[in-house]
Each structure stands twice: as structure tokens, then as C-alpha cells.
Write a protein that holds these residues in place. Structure first.
Motif, mmCIF file in Angstrom:
data_model
loop_
_atom_site.group_PDB
_atom_site.id
_atom_site.type_symbol
_atom_site.label_atom_id
_atom_site.label_comp_id
_atom_site.label_asym_id
_atom_site.label_seq_id
_atom_site.Cartn_x
_atom_site.Cartn_y
_atom_site.Cartn_z
ATOM 1 N N LEU A 1 40.593 40.879 60.226
ATOM 2 C CA LEU A 1 39.877 39.621 60.043
ATOM 3 C C LEU A 1 40.197 38.966 58.697
ATOM 4 C CD1 LEU A 1 36.371 40.671 61.433
ATOM 5 C CD2 LEU A 1 38.046 39.165 62.542
ATOM 6 N N ALA A 2 40.609 39.779 57.715
ATOM 7 C CA ALA A 2 40.923 39.249 56.380
ATOM 8 C C ALA A 2 42.234 38.479 56.340
ATOM 9 C CB ALA A 2 40.973 40.391 55.372
ATOM 10 N N CYS A 3 42.981 38.448 57.446
ATOM 11 C CA CYS A 3 44.211 37.649 57.452
ATOM 12 C C CYS A 3 43.909 36.165 57.253
ATOM 13 C CB CYS A 3 44.953 37.855 58.773
ATOM 14 S SG CYS A 3 45.731 39.474 58.935
ATOM 15 N N ALA A 4 42.789 35.711 57.817
ATOM 16 C CA ALA A 4 42.420 34.310 57.657
ATOM 17 C C ALA A 4 42.088 33.971 56.193
ATOM 18 C CB ALA A 4 41.265 33.966 58.590
ATOM 19 N N PRO A 5 41.174 34.687 55.531
ATOM 20 C CA PRO A 5 40.946 34.359 54.107
ATOM 21 C C PRO A 5 42.168 34.586 53.230
ATOM 22 C CG PRO A 5 39.739 36.331 54.733
ATOM 23 C CD PRO A 5 40.246 35.716 55.990
ATOM 24 N N ALA A 6 43.029 35.539 53.598
ATOM 25 C CA ALA A 6 44.250 35.733 52.815
ATOM 26 C C ALA A 6 45.148 34.501 52.901
ATOM 27 C CB ALA A 6 44.998 36.968 53.305
ATOM 28 N N LEU B 1 38.693 35.910 44.631
ATOM 29 C CA LEU B 1 38.077 35.271 45.796
ATOM 30 C C LEU B 1 38.392 36.040 47.074
ATOM 31 C CD1 LEU B 1 36.500 32.842 46.905
ATOM 32 C CD2 LEU B 1 38.684 31.612 47.085
ATOM 33 N N PHE B 2 39.630 36.493 47.193
ATOM 34 C CA PHE B 2 39.985 37.279 48.378
ATOM 35 C C PHE B 2 39.234 38.611 48.402
ATOM 36 C CE2 PHE B 2 42.663 40.649 50.200
ATOM 37 C CZ PHE B 2 42.714 40.219 51.516
ATOM 38 N N LEU B 3 39.097 39.252 47.263
ATOM 39 C CA LEU B 3 38.363 40.513 47.226
ATOM 40 C C LEU B 3 36.908 40.315 47.648
ATOM 41 C CD1 LEU B 3 39.661 42.293 43.986
ATOM 42 C CD2 LEU B 3 40.244 42.784 46.375
ATOM 43 N N CYS B 4 36.315 39.212 47.254
ATOM 44 C CA CYS B 4 34.934 38.933 47.668
ATOM 45 C C CYS B 4 34.858 38.738 49.181
ATOM 46 C CB CYS B 4 34.412 37.699 46.943
ATOM 47 S SG CYS B 4 34.188 37.934 45.170
ATOM 48 N N ALA B 5 35.825 37.979 49.734
ATOM 49 C CA ALA B 5 35.829 37.759 51.180
ATOM 50 C C ALA B 5 36.063 39.066 51.929
ATOM 51 C CB ALA B 5 36.913 36.747 51.544
ATOM 52 N N LEU B 6 36.970 39.902 51.434
ATOM 53 C CA LEU B 6 37.233 41.185 52.088
ATOM 54 C C LEU B 6 36.020 42.109 51.996
ATOM 55 C CD1 LEU B 6 39.180 43.121 53.502
ATOM 56 C CD2 LEU B 6 40.089 43.752 51.247
ATOM 57 N N GLY B 7 35.361 42.114 50.841
ATOM 58 C CA GLY B 7 34.154 42.931 50.720
ATOM 59 C C GLY B 7 33.079 42.501 51.702
ATOM 60 N N GLY B 8 32.905 41.182 51.890
ATOM 61 C CA GLY B 8 31.927 40.712 52.876
ATOM 62 C C GLY B 8 32.295 41.112 54.291
ATOM 63 N N LEU B 9 33.580 41.036 54.629
ATOM 64 C CA LEU B 9 34.014 41.436 55.968
ATOM 65 C C LEU B 9 33.839 42.940 56.183
ATOM 66 C CD1 LEU B 9 37.261 39.288 56.361
ATOM 67 C CD2 LEU B 9 35.071 38.979 57.547
ATOM 68 N N LEU B 10 34.100 43.740 55.153
ATOM 69 C CA LEU B 10 33.892 45.186 55.280
ATOM 70 C C LEU B 10 32.423 45.502 55.515
ATOM 71 C CD1 LEU B 10 36.251 46.529 52.453
ATOM 72 C CD2 LEU B 10 36.494 46.917 54.926
ATOM 73 N N GLY C 1 43.670 46.222 51.111
ATOM 74 C CA GLY C 1 43.761 44.781 51.373
ATOM 75 C C GLY C 1 44.309 44.014 50.180
ATOM 76 N N ALA C 2 43.875 44.366 48.977
ATOM 77 C CA ALA C 2 44.397 43.694 47.782
ATOM 78 C C ALA C 2 45.890 43.979 47.597
ATOM 79 C CB ALA C 2 43.614 44.156 46.556
ATOM 80 N N LEU C 3 46.300 45.209 47.880
ATOM 81 C CA LEU C 3 47.713 45.563 47.762
ATOM 82 C C LEU C 3 48.567 44.767 48.736
ATOM 83 C CD1 LEU C 3 50.005 47.398 46.702
ATOM 84 C CD2 LEU C 3 49.309 49.088 48.416
ATOM 85 N N LEU C 4 48.120 44.651 49.977
ATOM 86 C CA LEU C 4 48.889 43.910 50.975
ATOM 87 C C LEU C 4 48.945 42.425 50.646
ATOM 88 C CD1 LEU C 4 47.671 45.666 54.260
ATOM 89 C CD2 LEU C 4 49.798 46.046 52.983
ATOM 90 N N LEU C 5 47.858 41.861 50.090
ATOM 91 C CA LEU C 5 47.877 40.440 49.731
ATOM 92 C C LEU C 5 48.895 40.165 48.629
ATOM 93 C CD1 LEU C 5 46.654 37.558 49.800
ATOM 94 C CD2 LEU C 5 45.072 38.341 48.020
#
Length: 474
Positions: free
Chosen positions: A306-311, A349-358, A378-382
Motif C-alpha cells: 500500500l505504501a507504493c502510492a505515498p512513495a 513524510l514517507f516514513l509517517c505515511a508508512l507508519g500509519g499504514l503499518l 520501506g525506507a531502504l526501498l524508497l
């Protein structure tokens, strides 16, 4: 007088015969008569030369000719002949020779100085900007705006300090002059502004949601099935997720125009597979198993999908803001100083979005969210994708391979520690699991890899050359 004195006294011949033995020989044989005649003729010629007023004048006012040289007569400055001076003549000749050498050297020096002045005048007349334009002719001809030239110059090592040598305050002004002076056949091609710069394109925005939707469908199918159908659903869902990721990453701000190695893709798949299976297998291995199927961590994988969209949205935001700063900046250092906080802000910002999705996926599936391990992955892949999208593929490939190898080694050492005499191999992993649980291994490994890529990104993605060309539809 003694006998010798009597012999030496001069006198007249007392008889008509020979004076001495030599004269007697001349009278008998006639030898020496010709020599006497020659000597007398030479004396007469010399006397005639002395009586002559002057001979042919040489270059320095002297008398030229064999007779004059033989007599040593030299004409002075006033035209009066002077007798030969054995001590003065050689010095005068040396002095005259030195004067001739000095005049020759002076003329040569004047010629060299004139040539040097001409050469220096030619060097001063050379346009350094024109020379730089010829050196980077291909770059200047294919560029559609000065920003591409500035980025290309920076790639070739031209900095603001180098631009000062060309009498420009920075690389951007130098690029503007190069762009204005480069010869073109027709009107310069105007860069068509990418759609992502003026607004979000619907195609890549929708495709960015595809991996999350496919992963959610696969998780639901696995949850509602049992036995053999469950395995089929899991296999089909995994294949669909892989295809969805491939399609989503081909368009938009995360698309990669440069070639990526198969090793990079393989290690990326391994890291995602470890997020799904690794923690359960590691926990079972530490406890002496596995004795059967171990639990799957579907919540972290669903959150990552799901984090592909915020990324994609964060990458788009970074590209747009960096492009605006590139246009407004008047120096490379100024641009880097303005883009670095932007990069860190987008990353946060991405880390915040990923944390919410987790948190959301963990609550919906009633599973541990694995914030540390999944968040670091997730941060590494971004960061790896941001670098690869702008042509920097080497560092992401190396870091991803290192992280995957360390995780694989961690699993291998746990099972290798069961061999006789090899218990020490599993001590590091057992210590980490005892302190932070199975999720501590991917958290440490991916966290360290993320830190390395983040430091590299702050030095690489803050260059003007990283934002000269549009990345996909960013």
C-alpha cells in the motif's frame, strides 16, 4: 782584439772573389739567385703599396687587400693610414666581432619578443567560453534549456569556482551563455513541461494504487481459504503482486529509465520475501524448529504494498520542488543547500505515511505491525528507487545486496549452530533475538543500510545533474 772580434769586424771585400763559403757556392752553382730576385721584387711591391693613397675600404673603414694586410696598414676613423699595431689590432678585431654578435643577438631577441607579443596577443584574443563550448559541443547542441547544460557541466566536474575562471559567477550563468551561443539549424526546441510538473497525472496515480489493491486481495483470499486452495491463492496472489509492482514502477516518478541489473531485482525480492517469511522462520529456528508451517507476516507486506502510492507521491513532490529550486537557484551550493532539507522532509513524510499504514494493517489483520523492520525496509526501498530513477544505480545495488546477504547469513547461522561444535555461530543472532525479538535482525540490517543510502542520497540527489532531466512523469 781576439780572434772572434777580428772575425766579427765588418769590412769591405779585399779581392774580387767570393766573400765566404756561401757566396762562393752562389757564384759556382747560381743557387739562390732567384730567391734574391723574388725578395727584391717583394720589397719593391711593398714600397709601392705604401706610396698608394688607399685601397678598397672595408665594412669597418680598414684597407682591404693582400698587400695592405701584409704591411699591416689600417685606415683610421679619419681616413688616415696608421701603421700596424701588433697589440691593438687583435683587440680591435675581437671588439668588432663582439659588436657583430651583440647586434645579431639583439635582432634575434627583438624577433622573439615580437613573436611572443603576437602569440600573447593571439592567446588573449581566444574566447575561453567558446573553447568550452567546443569541448562540450554535443551537450550544448542537444540541450533544450540552460538547465541541462548546467547539469551536464556539473557532471563533468565544472563547479562555481571553475565558472569564475570563465568570468561567470556560477555554473548556471555560464550554461545560459553556452545555450545562447551554441549554433542551431533552426529554432531551439522548447522543452515540453512534464505533466507531473503542472499536475498529477491520473495514469501513474492510479497505477501506484495497483500493488496495494492486488496485495489486499491476495491476503483476503489466503485468509478465507484452507488447504490446497490456500496454496494456489497464495501463489497466484504473489505472481499478481509482482506483475502489479512491475507495471506501477514503469510509469510515474519512480520509473527507471536506466538499466538495472537482475541481481538488484533478485535481492529486492529476497528482502520482501524475508519480511513475509523471515521472522517466523527465524523464531522457529531459534526455538529448535521448525516443526511445521510457521506463521506468515502478512501485515508488513500489505503495508509495504500500500505504501507504493505515498512513495510515488513523495517522489513526485520531491521532483517538483527540486525542479523549482533548480530554476530559482543561482549557484550549485545554493541549490544543494535548498534541496537537502527538501529531501529529508520528503523522506520523513514517507516514513509517517508508512507508519500509519503499518498500524492500520496490523490492526485490521490482528498481527504485529513490525514497525522497526518493515519501516526500515520501506525506507531502504524508497531511497534505492529514488537513486535508481535518476541514474544512480550502483550504490543501491551494492547496499541491497549487502542487506540481503546479511539476512540470509543470519538465518543460515541459526541452523548451522545446531551442528556439533558450531554452537558459537548462532550466538550473535541468538543475542539479538533474545534482546529485541525476531524483528530485531531485519531492523538492524535494513536500518544500517538505510542510513548508508540516506547519507549517499544527501550528496547525490542534491546535485543539479540529478534533476536536469524529467524522471518519468515526475
Amino acid at each position: 782584439m781576439n780572434e772572434l772580434g777580428e772575425l766579427d769586424r765588418p769590412g769591405r771585400p779585399s779581392s774580387p772573389g767570393a766573400w765566404d763559403a756561401r757566396s762562393e757556392e752562389w757564384l759556382v752553382t747560381g743557387v739562390g739567385e732567384m730567391d734574391v730576385r723574388i725578395e727584391s721584387e717583394e720589397r719593391e711591391a711593398a714600397s709601392e703599396a705604401e706610396a698608394t693613397p688607399g685601397g678598397t675600404r672595408g665594412a669597418h673603414g680598414g684597407v682591404e687587400g693582400t698587400d695592405a694586410d701584409a704591411r699591416g696598414v689600417r685606415e683610421g676613423a679619419g681616413g688616415v693610414s696608421e701603421p700596424f699595431d701588433e697589440t691593438r689590432e687583435p683587440l680591435e678585431g675581437v671588439r668588432e666581432a663582439l659588436e657583430e654578435v651583440r647586434e645579431a643577438l639583439g635582432g634575434a631577441r627583438d624577433g622573439e619578443s615580437g613573436a611572443a607579443r603576437k602569440a600573447s596577443g593571439r592567446r588573449g584574443a581566444v574566447d575561453p567560453v567558446k573553447a568550452l563550448m567546443h569541448r562540450h559541443r554535443e551537450l550544448c547542441e542537444r540541450a533544450v534549456d540552460p538547465l541541462e547544460i548546467a547539469a551536464g557541466l556539473e557532471t563533468h566536474g565544472v563547479t562555481d569556482r571553475t565558472a569564475a575562471r570563465f568570468r561567470h559567477r556560477d555554473v548556471f550563468s555560464l550554461a545560459e551563455e553556452l545555450y545562447a551561443r551554441v549554433p542551431r539549424d533552426g529554432e531551439p526546441t522548447q522543452r515540453s513541461a512534464p505533466a507531473g510538473r503542472s499536475g498529477v497525472r491520473a495514469d501513474w496515480a492510479a497505477l501506484a494504487l495497483l500493488p496495494g489493491a492486488l496485495c489486499a486481495a491476495a491476503v483476503i483470499g489466503v485468509r478465507i481459504t484452507e488447504g490446497q486452495p490456500r496454496m494456489v491463492v497464495a501463489a497466484v496472489g504473489t505472481l499478481a503482486l509482482a506483475l502489479g509492482l512491475r507495471v506501477a514502477l514503469r510509469r510515474g516518478p519512480l520509473s527507471v529509465t536506466h538499466h538495472t541489473t537482475s541481481g538488484t531485482r533478485a535481492w529486492t525480492c529476497w528482502l520482501i520475501a524475508y519480511a513475509l517469511l523471515g521472522d517466523g522462520l527465524l523464531s522457529a529456528g531459534v526455538e529448535g524448529g521448525p516443526d511445521g508451517p510457521w506463521p506468515l507476516a502478512t501485515a508488513p507486506v500489505l503495508a509495504l504494498a500500500l505504501a507504493c502510492a505515498p512513495a510515488a507521491w513523495c517522489a513526485h513532490l520531491f521532483a517538483v520542488r527540486a525542479g523549482r529550486r533548480l530554476t530559482a537557484s543561482r549557484g550549485l551550493e545554493e541549490f544543494a543547500a535548498s534541496v537537502q532539507p527538501l529531501l529529508l522532509g520528503v523522506f520523513g513524510l514517507f516514513l509517517c505515511a508508512l507508519g500509519g499504514l503499518l498500524a492500520l494493517c496490523g490492526a485490521a489483520l490482528d498481527e504485529p505491525a513490525a514497525y522497526a523492520g518493515a519501516g526500515a525496509l520501506g525506507a531502504l526501498l524508497l531511497l534505492a528507487r529514488l537513486l535508481a530513477a535518476r541514474g544512480f544505480t550502483h550504490a543501491p545495488a551494492v547496499v541491497l545486496a549487502a542487506a540481503g546477504a546479511v539476512e540470509a547469513t543470519a538465518l543460515a547461522t541459526v541452523f548451522a549452530g545446531r551442528l556439533p561444535g558450531c554452537a558459537f555461530l548462532s550466538v550473535p543472532v541468538d543475542t539479538v533475538v533474545a534482546a529485541w525479538g525476531p524483528g530485531g535482525v531485519p531492523a538492524l540490517v535494513c536500518g544500517a543500510a538505510t542510513l548508508v543510502l540516506l547519507i549517499h542520497s544527501t550528496r547525490t540527489l542534491t546535485r543539479a545533474s540529478a534533476h536536469a532531466l524529467p524522471c518519468g512523469a515526475a
